[in-house]
Design an enzyme around this catalytic site. Structure first.
Site, PDB file in Angstrom:
ATOM      1  N   THR A   1      58.195  80.500  54.597  1.00  0.00           N
ATOM      2  CA  THR A   1      59.806  80.254  54.999  1.00  0.00           C
ATOM      3  C   THR A   1      60.658  80.365  54.049  1.00  0.00           C
ATOM      4  OG1 THR A   1      58.482  79.196  56.877  1.00  0.00           O
ATOM      5  CG2 THR A   1      60.827  78.687  56.741  1.00  0.00           C
TER       6      THR A   1
ATOM      7  N   HIS B   1      41.835  73.800  62.528  1.00  0.00           N
ATOM      8  CA  HIS B   1      42.832  73.444  62.796  1.00  0.00           C
ATOM      9  C   HIS B   1      43.034  72.174  63.265  1.00  0.00           C
ATOM     10  CE1 HIS B   1      43.423  77.681  62.542  1.00  0.00           C
ATOM     11  NE2 HIS B   1      44.634  77.499  62.349  1.00  0.00           N
TER      12      HIS B   1
ATOM     13  N   MET C   1      41.347  72.504  54.787  1.00  0.00           N
ATOM     14  CA  MET C   1      42.264  73.473  54.603  1.00  0.00           C
ATOM     15  C   MET C   1      42.875  73.228  53.336  1.00  0.00           C
ATOM     16  SD  MET C   1      43.879  74.507  58.119  1.00  0.00           S
ATOM     17  CE  MET C   1      43.138  75.511  59.396  1.00  0.00           C
TER      18      MET C   1
ATOM     19  N   ASP D   1      49.214  71.532  53.278  1.00  0.00           N
ATOM     20  CA  ASP D   1      48.904  71.985  51.932  1.00  0.00           C
ATOM     21  C   ASP D   1      49.391  71.120  50.766  1.00  0.00           C
ATOM     22  OD1 ASP D   1      47.412  73.607  53.657  1.00  0.00           O
ATOM     23  OD2 ASP D   1      48.753  75.429  52.924  1.00  0.00           O
TER      24      ASP D   1
ATOM     25  N   GLY E   1      57.142  76.132  54.974  1.00  0.00           N
ATOM     26  CA  GLY E   1      56.213  76.060  53.719  1.00  0.00           C
ATOM     27  C   GLY E   1      56.930  77.158  52.744  1.00  0.00           C
TER      28      GLY E   1
HETATM   29  O1  F6P Z   1      49.366  76.599  55.337  1.00  0.00           O
HETATM   30  C1  F6P Z   1      48.589  75.907  56.459  1.00  0.00           C
HETATM   31  C2  F6P Z   1      47.273  76.484  56.878  1.00  0.00           C
HETATM   32  O2  F6P Z   1      46.868  75.356  57.584  1.00  0.00           O
HETATM   33  C3  F6P Z   1      46.403  76.576  55.715  1.00  0.00           C
HETATM   34  O3  F6P Z   1      45.867  75.337  55.009  1.00  0.00           O
HETATM   35  C4  F6P Z   1      45.462  77.478  56.126  1.00  0.00           C
HETATM   36  O4  F6P Z   1      44.659  78.326  55.151  1.00  0.00           O
HETATM   37  C5  F6P Z   1      46.362  78.385  56.965  1.00  0.00           C
HETATM   38  O5  F6P Z   1      47.290  77.680  57.254  1.00  0.00           O
HETATM   39  C6  F6P Z   1      45.583  78.769  58.383  1.00  0.00           C
HETATM   40  O6  F6P Z   1      46.600  79.685  58.725  1.00  0.00           O
HETATM   41  P1  F6P Z   1      46.428  80.111  60.450  1.00  0.00           P
HETATM   42  O7  F6P Z   1      46.826  78.998  61.294  1.00  0.00           O
HETATM   43  O8  F6P Z   1      47.124  81.408  60.495  1.00  0.00           O
HETATM   44  O9  F6P Z   1      45.022  80.098  60.684  1.00  0.00           O
END
Ligand code: F6P
Length: 366
Positions: free
Chosen positions: A119, A286, A183, A141, A116
């Site tokens: 990176t 997730h 998310m 996202d 993303g």
């Molecule tokens: O950027 C992808 C994402 O899933 C976002 O939508 C979310 O805010 C974040 O990563 C969550 O991050 P982590 O996996 O570190 O909890």
């Protein structure tokens, strides 16, 4: 003459479609270009800690349909600010030179960085140090500059839409307001698109700060017309007008330490008080990043992988393969790094939602 050699790594949060890309790059590199492929483990951490393996036709066979990434990922390790412990204290050091040495020692002709915005930013800095980089845009996202879409988004949108579909029946049975938190970090794409597809009555996105009175007025209006339930799609980054986003946690050693989450509980409490209608919250979390990629993400991942190999073969480095309309294009990394693509207020999608009576929790006209 020795074979050309490329490296590949997957950085940042994972998403469905990463394995389709790894497979696409590896098969195309071997099949079409006769190159060797080295996969670094756990994103830039593998480059820092010298952890990698040779990828073959066999090692990528059968992974197209699998979620996650066979290479592993990491959303903390940044070679330019790598956290190490010195005298029992965490300190940040620049280990990028060490990464460049490994790049040279392995005799890499290019490094494909799949990730993303974080990176792409690190990849752009490695490019400045002399690495030949090709970027590939991944994220649920859809907030990467320079591309119309990122792989992972379509799968996550399907999951969020299904969740909105599912809460409809229970909200209806119990005459409740159901809030589904989706998310997307600071970008509202995932909530906006799944909200429209899932028929949400209210869509709250970070780009349009909400006014709680506008949301209650929508719920009351629906009750007045005999619709005794409402569905609200809430982006994790949604915020009240004049207020702040709800932070769930700070991941200290991450390049982007803020993790959002929990705003839907704040809204639900306020709505219950104001309307007297019971509210319930479902935070998808997730779940949106897991499972098998959708056919679109498999297709996009494979197309982007082949485009990335075209860029390697033609020596068009320090670019990200991207989709512009129906065309695969190359976008300079410097135009991508450090930026976020948010939903513009004149987006046709906002107009579409307004036209079918969806509220954004703010005064907007179709
Ligand atoms: O950027 C992808 C994402 O899933 C976002 O939508 C979310 O805010 C974040 O990563 C969550 O991050 P982590 O996996 O570190 O909890």
């Amino acid at each position: 003459m020795s074979k050309k050699k490329i490296g590949i790594l997957t950085g940042g949060g994972d998403c469905p479609g990463l394995n389709a890309v790894i497979r696409g790059v590896t098969k195309c590199a071997i099949n079409e270009h006769g190159m060797e492929v080295i996969g670094f483990h756990d994103g830039f951490l593998g480059l820092i800690e010298k952890r990698f393996s040779l990828l073959s036709f066999e090692s990528v066979s059968g992974i197209l349909t699998q979620g996650g990434t066979i290479l592993g990922s990491d959303n903390k390790a940044n070679p330019f600010e790598f956290t190490v412990t010195e005298c029992n204290e965490p300190v940040k050091v620049d280990v990028s030179e060490q990464c460049m040495e490994l790049y040279e020692d392995l005799g890499l002709d290019a490094l494909i960085c799949v990730g993303g915005d974080g990176t792409m930013t690190i990849a752009g800095l490695l490019a400045e140090k002399g690495a030949k980089i090709v970027g590939l845009p991944k994220t649920i996202d859809k907030d990467i500059e320079g591309t119309d879409i990122t792989f992972g988004f379509d799968s996550a949108r399907a999951i969020a839409t299904e969740a909105l579909d599912r809460v409809h029946t229970t909200a209806q049975s119990h005459h409740r307001v159901l809030l589904v938190e989706i998310m997307g970090r600071n970008a509202g794409w995932l909530t906006l698109e799944s909200g429209i597809a899932g028929g949400a009555d209210v869509i709250l996105i970070p780009e349009i700060p909400y006014d709680i009175k506008e949301i209650t007025s929508m719920i009351r209006k629906r009750s007045h017309f005999g619709r005794r339930f409402s569905i609200i799609a809430v982006a994790e980054g949604a915020l009240p007008a004049g207020g702040k986003q709800t932070i769930k946690r700070i991941v200290e050693d991450s390049p982007d330490p803020v993790r959002l989450g929990g705003v839907s509980h704040v809204i639900a409490d306020q709505l219950e008080k104001e309307t007297g209608i019971e509210c319930r919250v479902a935070i998808l979390g997730h779940v949106q990043r897991g499972g098998s990629p959708s056919p679109s993400d498999r297709l996009l991942g494979t197309q982007l992988a082949v485009k990335a190999m075209d860029l390697v073969a033609t020596g068009q480095f320090n670019h990200m393969a991207a989709l512009n309309g129906t065309q695969m294009v190359a976008v300079p990394l410097k135009d991508v790094a450090g930026r976020q693509r948010l939903v513009p207020l004149d987006s046709p999608l906002i107009r579409t939602a307004l036209s079918v009576g969806t509220s954004f929790g703010a005064k907007l006209n179709a």
